[in-house]
Design an enzyme around this catalytic site. Structure first.
Site, PDB file in Angstrom:
ATOM      1  N   GLU A 165       0.805  -1.226   0.000  1.00  0.00           N
ATOM      2  CA  GLU A 165       0.000   0.000   0.000  1.00  0.00           C
ATOM      3  C   GLU A 165       0.834   1.271   0.000  1.00  0.00           C
ATOM      4  O   GLU A 165       0.756   2.086   0.915  1.00  0.00           O
ATOM      5  CB  GLU A 165      -0.958   0.005   1.191  1.00  0.00           C
ATOM      6  CG  GLU A 165      -1.983  -1.100   1.150  1.00  0.00           C
ATOM      7  CD  GLU A 165      -3.061  -0.968   2.221  1.00  0.00           C
ATOM      8  OE1 GLU A 165      -2.962  -0.071   3.055  1.00  0.00           O
ATOM      9  OE2 GLU A 165      -4.003  -1.769   2.214  1.00  0.00           O
ATOM     10  N   GLU A 377      -5.193  -8.649   0.739  1.00  0.00           N
ATOM     11  CA  GLU A 377      -5.907  -8.372   1.994  1.00  0.00           C
ATOM     12  C   GLU A 377      -7.376  -8.134   1.701  1.00  0.00           C
ATOM     13  O   GLU A 377      -7.711  -7.482   0.720  1.00  0.00           O
ATOM     14  CB  GLU A 377      -5.381  -7.100   2.686  1.00  0.00           C
ATOM     15  CG  GLU A 377      -4.037  -7.233   3.342  1.00  0.00           C
ATOM     16  CD  GLU A 377      -3.567  -5.926   4.002  1.00  0.00           C
ATOM     17  OE1 GLU A 377      -4.411  -5.144   4.463  1.00  0.00           O
ATOM     18  OE2 GLU A 377      -2.347  -5.707   4.027  1.00  0.00           O
TER      19      GLU A 377
HETATM   20  C1  BGP Z   1      -4.291  -2.065   5.386  1.00  0.00           C
HETATM   21  C2  BGP Z   1      -2.921  -2.398   5.878  1.00  0.00           C
HETATM   22  C3  BGP Z   1      -2.904  -3.400   6.983  1.00  0.00           C
HETATM   23  C4  BGP Z   1      -4.074  -3.324   7.939  1.00  0.00           C
HETATM   24  C5  BGP Z   1      -5.393  -3.111   7.239  1.00  0.00           C
HETATM   25  C6  BGP Z   1      -6.551  -2.801   8.151  1.00  0.00           C
HETATM   26  O1  BGP Z   1      -4.308  -0.745   4.956  1.00  0.00           O
HETATM   27  O2  BGP Z   1      -2.112  -2.905   4.849  1.00  0.00           O
HETATM   28  O3  BGP Z   1      -1.655  -3.315   7.609  1.00  0.00           O
HETATM   29  O4  BGP Z   1      -3.848  -2.502   8.997  1.00  0.00           O
HETATM   30  O5  BGP Z   1      -5.321  -2.083   6.291  1.00  0.00           O
HETATM   31  O6  BGP Z   1      -6.562  -1.449   8.459  1.00  0.00           O
HETATM   32  P1  BGP Z   1      -6.819  -0.887   9.889  1.00  0.00           P
HETATM   33  O7  BGP Z   1      -5.859  -1.580  10.777  1.00  0.00           O
HETATM   34  O8  BGP Z   1      -6.587   0.570   9.791  1.00  0.00           O
HETATM   35  O9  BGP Z   1      -8.236  -1.203  10.206  1.00  0.00           O
END
Ligand code: BGP
Length: 476
Positions: A165, A377
Site C-alpha cells: 500500500e 488483503e
Molecule cells: C491495510 C494495511 C494493513 C491493515 C489493514 C486494516 O491498509 O495494509 O496493515 O492494517 O489495512 O486497516 P486498519 O488496521 O486501519 O483497520
C-alpha cells in the site's frame, strides 16, 4: 457449481509491526513506527507494537493453527530493521534466523510463504541519515535489502510483494500526518516520495529477475474502486479525476510503468510534479513488463461527486474509535469528494461494506492491465466478544468474507485470473491507528489496549474458513 481454480491459494495476511512485538530484541534496530507511536495522541490510547501479539515468540503456535486450518498461503512481512538494524549497515544474523524459522515452519506444513518486503516499518536510521523515502538514496538501500532477502530466502519463497500500500503510507505520512513522518499537506514531497518508492519497487523487480529467480513478484495496492454518484456529467468527471489521482497514479505505474497523462498535467500545472529522469522512465517501463500479478488490498469502495472549489478538503477527521458516524467526508476542492454510499452498510469504523466492489476491481484490472490478481488483503475490522466458554461468535465476519468470496468467484467465472485470496488477518493484531479493539482475525488474541494473557482462541470464522478451504470454495 462454484469451482475455484485447482491450485487456488487460500490465505491470510499479517505485517511484522502489527504482530511480532520484541521490538528491541535480538539486535533489531528501531523503525520509524517504533518512534512514531511514542508521540502522544498519534495512536488510539497510545497503543504500540512493542509487544503486539508476541508472534515473535509464539510463531510456532500461530503457524500450527494455520496448518490445522488448512491454509494454503501465509502472507507476512519482514521487518527491515531485523535484517539490517540501521537499514544499510551490518546484517543481523538473528533476524535472518527468525524469518528462516517462519519460512521453514510454513513449508513444513505445506503452506506457501508469501513475503512482503516492506510493510511500512522503515529503519529510523535511514530517516536520520537522509530523510528516508524523501531522498533518492532510499532506492539503493531498498534494493540492497531486497537482494539480501532474495539471496537468503529466494529458493524457498516463490511469492514476493515489494511494497504494501504505497498509496496509503505516503498519503498518511505526507498529506494527513497520521503516519510517520507525520507531515501535513506536503504535496510536492508526497509525489517525490512516491516516485522514489516506484523506483525502489521497479529496481527490486528487475533485480529479482537478474538474479535468475522464476517466482512471482508484484506490489500490493490499496484499491478503492469508485462509482459516480449519478449520471450528472460533472459527477462522472469527478470519478475520472478520482481514479486518475487516487488509483491509476499507482496502478498504471505498476502495470504500465507510466503516470496517467491527465493527472500528471494537473500536477505540472500546480507545481507538484515529481522530478523524473529519462533513465527513471526506462527503468519503470522495463519493470512493469516483469511483474507477475497485481496485488490488491480491498476493504471498501467509494462514491464520487463534484466538489466545488470551496468544498471539503482531504483533511477530514478519521474514525479511529469505532464510534459509527464519526468519520468526515473528504475530497479535493475542484475535483471530487467522496460522500457515503446510501446503498451500502458500513462497519463501526465507517468503512463501506461492498462485496460487488471486489468483483468490480478484478474486472477493471483484468480489462486495463491483463494481469493475474492476488487479493493480498480483505477482511472486517470489528469488536469481538470472548464468551465465558472461550468461544467467539463472529457471524458478521463470516458474512462479510462469504459475500466477498461469492463475487470473487463471479469475477473468476467471468474471466479474471485470480491466483490468491488472503484475508486480513489470521490472528488478531494491532491496527496501526485503532489499537487492539478493532479485530480482524480468525484467531482471537486475549489482549486489549493495556494488557492480556495473549492466549489464542479460535473464533467461529476459523472453523468456517477451514471448511471453505477444504471444499475449495464450494461450501461458503
Ligand atoms: C491495510 C494495511 C494493513 C491493515 C489493514 C486494516 O491498509 O495494509 O496493515 O492494517 O489495512 O486497516 P486498519 O488496521 O486501519 O483497520
Amino acid at each position: 457449481m462454484r469451482k475455484f481454480p485447482k491450485d487456488f491459494l487460500w490465505g491470510s495476511a499479517s505485517a511484522a509491526y502489527q504482530i511480532e512485538g520484541a521490538y528491541n530484541e535480538d539486535g533489531k534496530g528501531l523503525s520509524n513506527w517504533d518512534n512514531f507511536v511514542r508521540i502522544p495522541g498519534k495512536t488510539f490510547k497510545g497503543t504500540t507494537g512493542d509487544l503486539a501479539v508476541d508472534h515473535y515468540h509464539r510463531y510456532k503456535e500461530d503457524i500450527a493453527l494455520m496448518a490445522e486450518m488448512g491454509l494454503k498461503t501465509y502472507r507476512f512481512s519482514i521487518a527491515w530493521t531485523r535484517i539490517y538494524p540501521t537499514g544499510n549497515g551490518k546484517l543481523n544474523q538473528k533476524g535472518i534466523e527468525f524469518y528462516q524459522n517462519i519460512i521453514d515452519e510454513c513449508l513444513k506444513y505445506g503452506i506457501e510463504p508469501m513475503v512482503t518486503i516492506f510493510h511500512w516499518d522503515l529503519p529510523q536510521s535511514l530517516v536520520d541519515q537522509y530523510g528516508g523515502f524523501e531522498n533518492r538514496k532510499i532506492v539503493d538501500d531498498f534494493v540492497n535489502y531486497a537482494k539480501t532477502l532474495f539471496k537468503i530466502f529466494g529458493k524457498s519463497v516463490k511469492y514476493w510483494i515489494t511494497l504494501n500500500e504505497q498509496n496509503i503510507f505516503t498519503s498518511l505520512g505526507w498529506l494527513t500526518a497520521n503516519h510517520p513522518p507525520g507531515k501535513f499537506d506536503d504535496q510536492k514531497m508526497f509525489y517525490q516520495v512516491n516516485h522514489h518508492a516506484f523506483l525502489a519497487h521497479a529496481k527490486t523487480v528487475l533485480a529479482y529477475r537478474e538474479m535468475g529467480f522464476d517466482g512471482k513478484i508484484g506490489a500490493s495496492f490499496a484499491y478503492t474502486p469508485s462509482y459516480a454518484l449519478d449520471c450528472k456529467p460533472e459527477n462522472a468527471i469527478s470519478k475520472l479525476n478520482f481514479d486518475d489521482l487516487k488509483n491509476y497514479w499507482w496502478l498504471d505505474m505498476y502495470g504500465y510503468g507510466e503516470y496517467p497523462i491527465v493527472a500528471m498535467k494537473y500536477l505540472e500545472k500546480n507545481g507538484l510534479a515529481p522530478e523524473v529522469t529519462d533513465e527513471d522512465r526506462e527503468i519503470l517501463k522495463k519493470a512493469a513488463k516483469e511483474i507477475n500479478f497485481m496485488g490488491v488490498n480491498y476493504y471498501q469502495s467509494c462514491v464520487c461527486e463534484y466538489n466545488p472549489l470551496d468544498g471539503v478538503t482531504p483533511y477530514g477527521v478519521m474514525n479511529t474509535t469505532g464510534k459509527k458516524g464519526s468519520a468526515q467526508i473528504t475530497g479535493i476542492p475542484g475535483l471530487f469528494k467522496n460522500p457515503q454510499n446510501p446503498y451500502l452498510k458500513t462497519t463501526d469504523w465507517d468503512w463501506a461494506i461492498d462485496p460487488i466492489g471486489l468483483k468490480y476491481l478484478c474486472r477493471e484490472i483484468t480489462s486495463r492491465y491483463r494481469l493475474p490478481i492476488v487479493i493480498s488483503e480483505n477482511g472486517l475490522g470489528a469488536f469481538d466478544k470472548l464468551e465465558n466458554d472461550n468461544s467467539i461468535h463472529d457471524t458478521y465476519r463470516i458474512d462479510y468474507i462469504r459475500e466477498h468470496l461469492k463475487t470473487l468467484y463471479q469475477a473468476i467465472d467471468e474471466g479474471c485470473n485470480i491466483i490468491a485470496y488472503c484475508t486480513w488477518s489470521f490472528t488478531d493484531l494491532l491496527s496501526w491507528l485503532n489499537g487492539y479493539q478493532k479485530r480482524y482475525g480468525f484467531v482471537y488474541v486475549d489482549r486489549n489496549e493495556e494488557t492480556g494473557s495473549l492466549d489464542r482462541y479460535k473464533k467461529d470464522s476459523y472453523y468456517w474458513y477451514k471448511t471453505v478451504i477444504e471444499s475449495n470454495g464450494e461450501k461458503l
